[in-house]
Design a protein around this motif. Structure first.
Motif, PDB file in Angstrom:
ATOM      1  N   PHE B  96       1.023  -1.294   0.045  1.00 58.35           N
ATOM      2  CA  PHE B  96       0.056  -0.040  -0.170  1.00 58.35           C
ATOM      3  C   PHE B  96       0.781   1.115   0.030  1.00 58.35           C
ATOM      4  CE2 PHE B  96      -4.609  -0.756   1.531  1.00 58.35           C
ATOM      5  CZ  PHE B  96      -4.597  -2.047   1.070  1.00 58.35           C
ATOM      6  N   GLY B  97       1.935   1.320   0.877  1.00 56.41           N
ATOM      7  CA  GLY B  97       2.710   2.326   1.332  1.00 56.41           C
ATOM      8  C   GLY B  97       3.563   2.730  -0.238  1.00 56.41           C
ATOM      9  N   ILE B  98       4.146   1.712  -0.607  1.00 53.88           N
ATOM     10  CA  ILE B  98       4.954   1.844  -1.839  1.00 53.88           C
ATOM     11  C   ILE B  98       4.180   2.092  -3.123  1.00 53.88           C
ATOM     12  CG2 ILE B  98       5.714   0.135  -3.630  1.00 53.88           C
ATOM     13  CD1 ILE B  98       8.196   0.754  -2.168  1.00 53.88           C
ATOM     14  N   ASN B  99       3.202   1.672  -3.351  1.00 54.63           N
ATOM     15  CA  ASN B  99       2.105   1.961  -4.210  1.00 54.63           C
ATOM     16  C   ASN B  99       1.922   3.553  -4.244  1.00 54.63           C
ATOM     17  OD1 ASN B  99      -0.549   1.412  -6.204  1.00 54.63           O
ATOM     18  ND2 ASN B  99       1.253   0.034  -6.496  1.00 54.63           N
ATOM     19  N   ILE B 100       1.770   4.113  -3.433  1.00 52.93           N
ATOM     20  CA  ILE B 100       1.454   5.496  -2.958  1.00 52.93           C
ATOM     21  C   ILE B 100       2.611   6.298  -3.676  1.00 52.93           C
ATOM     22  CG2 ILE B 100       1.146   7.453  -1.380  1.00 52.93           C
ATOM     23  CD1 ILE B 100      -0.882   5.475   0.291  1.00 52.93           C
ATOM     24  N   ALA B 101       3.847   6.026  -2.953  1.00 52.71           N
ATOM     25  CA  ALA B 101       5.027   6.666  -3.419  1.00 52.71           C
ATOM     26  C   ALA B 101       5.413   6.536  -4.854  1.00 52.71           C
ATOM     27  CB  ALA B 101       6.256   6.140  -2.673  1.00 52.71           C
ATOM     28  N   ASP B 102       5.140   5.596  -5.264  1.00 54.33           N
ATOM     29  CA  ASP B 102       5.400   5.003  -6.864  1.00 54.33           C
ATOM     30  C   ASP B 102       4.592   5.835  -7.901  1.00 54.33           C
ATOM     31  OD1 ASP B 102       6.308   3.162  -8.179  1.00 54.33           O
ATOM     32  OD2 ASP B 102       4.821   1.962  -8.371  1.00 54.33           O
ATOM     33  N   LEU B 103       3.419   6.301  -7.476  1.00 56.09           N
ATOM     34  CA  LEU B 103       2.766   7.509  -8.115  1.00 56.09           C
ATOM     35  C   LEU B 103       3.504   8.513  -8.566  1.00 56.09           C
ATOM     36  CD1 LEU B 103      -1.052   6.951  -6.941  1.00 56.09           C
ATOM     37  CD2 LEU B 103       0.015   6.226  -9.356  1.00 56.09           C
ATOM     38  N   TYR B 104       4.762   8.856  -7.964  1.00 57.69           N
ATOM     39  CA  TYR B 104       5.588  10.220  -8.079  1.00 57.69           C
ATOM     40  C   TYR B 104       6.676   9.795  -8.570  1.00 57.69           C
ATOM     41  CZ  TYR B 104       1.320  12.400  -6.301  1.00 57.69           C
ATOM     42  OH  TYR B 104       0.026  12.502  -6.402  1.00 57.69           O
ATOM     43  N   GLY B 105       6.838   8.683  -9.254  1.00 59.88           N
ATOM     44  CA  GLY B 105       8.177   8.128  -9.777  1.00 59.88           C
ATOM     45  C   GLY B 105       9.017   7.244  -9.210  1.00 59.88           C
ATOM     46  N   ALA B 106      10.290   6.813  -9.553  1.00 56.93           N
ATOM     47  CA  ALA B 106      11.056   5.854  -9.209  1.00 56.93           C
ATOM     48  C   ALA B 106      11.742   6.234  -7.936  1.00 56.93           C
ATOM     49  CB  ALA B 106      11.959   5.192 -10.075  1.00 56.93           C
ATOM     50  N   ILE B 107      12.175   7.596  -7.764  1.00 53.24           N
ATOM     51  CA  ILE B 107      12.880   8.244  -6.566  1.00 53.24           C
ATOM     52  C   ILE B 107      12.118   7.865  -5.322  1.00 53.24           C
ATOM     53  CG2 ILE B 107      14.418   9.498  -7.848  1.00 53.24           C
ATOM     54  CD1 ILE B 107      12.533  12.048  -6.927  1.00 53.24           C
ATOM     55  N   GLY B 108      10.903   7.656  -5.454  1.00 61.86           N
ATOM     56  CA  GLY B 108       9.953   7.410  -4.234  1.00 61.86           C
ATOM     57  C   GLY B 108      10.475   5.966  -3.566  1.00 61.86           C
ATOM     58  N   TYR B 109      10.816   5.316  -4.303  1.00 59.39           N
ATOM     59  CA  TYR B 109      10.998   3.856  -3.758  1.00 59.39           C
ATOM     60  C   TYR B 109      12.044   3.683  -2.666  1.00 59.39           C
ATOM     61  CZ  TYR B 109       8.978   1.349  -8.017  1.00 59.39           C
ATOM     62  OH  TYR B 109       8.357   0.813  -8.891  1.00 59.39           O
ATOM     63  N   ASN B 110      13.172   4.378  -2.865  1.00 60.32           N
ATOM     64  CA  ASN B 110      14.160   4.366  -1.788  1.00 60.32           C
ATOM     65  C   ASN B 110      13.877   5.230  -0.707  1.00 60.32           C
ATOM     66  OD1 ASN B 110      14.948   6.645  -3.172  1.00 60.32           O
ATOM     67  ND2 ASN B 110      16.815   5.867  -3.802  1.00 60.32           N
ATOM     68  N   THR B 111      13.329   6.239  -0.991  1.00 64.39           N
ATOM     69  CA  THR B 111      12.729   7.476   0.029  1.00 64.39           C
ATOM     70  C   THR B 111      11.556   6.466   1.144  1.00 64.39           C
ATOM     71  OG1 THR B 111      12.820   9.179  -1.608  1.00 64.39           O
ATOM     72  CG2 THR B 111      11.954   9.613   0.684  1.00 64.39           C
ATOM     73  N   PHE B 112      10.705   5.592   0.392  1.00 68.78           N
ATOM     74  CA  PHE B 112       9.859   4.998   1.257  1.00 68.78           C
ATOM     75  C   PHE B 112      10.506   3.816   2.107  1.00 68.78           C
ATOM     76  CE2 PHE B 112       7.662   0.887   2.005  1.00 68.78           C
ATOM     77  CZ  PHE B 112       6.480   1.393   2.593  1.00 68.78           C
ATOM     78  N   GLY B 113      11.517   3.323   1.544  1.00 66.33           N
ATOM     79  CA  GLY B 113      12.326   2.160   2.366  1.00 66.33           C
ATOM     80  C   GLY B 113      13.231   2.894   3.462  1.00 66.33           C
TER      81      GLY B 113
END
Lengths: 165, 165, 165, 165
Positions: B96-113
């Protein structure tokens, strides 16, 4: 060992990354958890098992190929400078890494992100290397180390909880 | 403001999470970079803009609903204990969380992590709360804070580099 | 067979979905390719192997639980009507399915999408069932059938090309 | 229009793909739904808006660059033959396409998969072209057409249901 697997391991070595370097990132991360009884050899063997997946080998080879094509100035497009500068908006390098980690379940996402931000061991050396372009390689290594970690954690949790759930 | 957006913000508040709490996670993260000139209000406004996407609102509402259904013991299946224990193999909360971050591009992946591992601000408070089940909520907040960060970084980089590439 | 795996297969059966139903979707799809020599038993065994992953079992159980909680009107939030209506913007059901397919590599993405649009076999029966809410279940079945297909294709291609690459 | 956006549109044209070609795939797909009142111009304008995202432009440029580098035999690694043969296990080309569609929500996944399997319009022409390598380009076009479709559907559903939810 298949021809393509051996080829991939050799290419990594030529770029300065050994199987042990990658396994160590996962090992140091996992052993911060005192409850886990994992040794470096397990991390190495897990990585060697991960490298049986052709889809992962393809990403490693293509990623290194792109880094080298940028070094040799063979791209004619503006993507050259984007990759050379490891532009934060580029996003394709992270996609390669995340997609490797992803094959071992959702817990790989945040491990990937954590490695990508904190740059442990070999990842920092790749990132600060001046002479080579490692835009893809550092994310590939983060992805492989996260994959080792996820795979070992899955094994560990599945055996320990088999009956409780 | 749409009815569903207001409803979502109220639900977050009832679970102890304000718009400011989420914006602060992004703000503190972004301002570790001295080159970025970003203030808290921009983070708040960016979040309010992100909350115009119904797909994101749905994830927040469903995630909180699941946490509450677990609190009220309404699930009859073994998933109850998996969610209550925030089992590391569960993986759906992170999705759920990753999928929210994901909508704003790949740089969101590692920020989420990174947020998910380091648990800044409100995320730590949610994670260590004893009386409530926040298995989904903490990942939703990580995802929203990562989305704010990605969206602002994209805006910043796109305006600053518009002509160079 | 682990307790949780047996439990999951029983839950699927209670919702009208057998292991054979799911395997048939993959089998009918794969055998449109004349070069593939695959039988239904291989599809069934592959599915049984896929169901050893706890992360997948969790998604199946939680998805079915959510469908049933909607049927029993236990959600108090507006998400009730979104799920009941299988709202095209909801997106969480597809996320569960995609994420199952995803564990077996990128070729699963388009197989999932193709099943979700063309609704072969059991998927159509679930989708047009009037009395039950199958918002999550139909995507779970698409995901599982796509996973069978990807896993078998990977095995097939890896053995056939082992030396050429 | 930014320099990089214009550059990307020109590169697509040089590879035989116009803005209208891509928009038509989405238009023909969307208009199979009689309830949707959408015209080709809206699809074109939506695509032009999508092409304001640098992360998407980067994927298009790099994907086309890779196709051309394969045509010019500049890769020295075995990845050459994998890409040239559009090997079903390769998976990186689909990742580029899916990731473009993904930025517009989960409904893009199955639209992408559906286009990738059924190959409407320009996608079929790219796929059957004998003289050129379009391994990445056809997935990029599927991703862009799915993104148009998702973005328009989101707009449509969000305006039509604003008050009911």
């Amino acid at each position: 060992m298949s021809v393509i697997k051996k080829y991939t391991i050799d290419r990594l070595l030529q770029r300065g990354v050994s199987i042990e370097d990658i396994a160590e990132v996962a090992f140091n991360y996992l052993t911060t958890n005192k409850n886990l009884n994992i040794n470096l050899d397990e991390c190495i063997n897990t990585l060697l098992d991960i490298l049986n997946k052709r889809e992962i080998l393809h990403k490693i080879i293509l990623g290194i190929d792109i880094d080298e094509i940028v070094e040799r100035n063979l791209f004619e497009s503006p993507i050259m400078d984007v990759i050379k500068g490891d532009d934060g908006l580029f996003g394709v390098d992270e996609l390669f890494g995340i997609n490797i980690a992803d094959l071992y379940g959702a817990i790989g996402y945040n491990t990937f992100g954590y490695f990508d931000k904190t740059k442990p061991g070999i990842i920092d050396r790749l990132d600060t290397s001046k002479d080579t372009v490692n835009t893809f390689l550092d994310d590939l290594v983060c992805g492989l180390a996260a994959a080792i970690s996820s795979k070992l954690l899955h094994n560990y949790m599945e055996t320990s909880n088999l009956n409780t759930l």
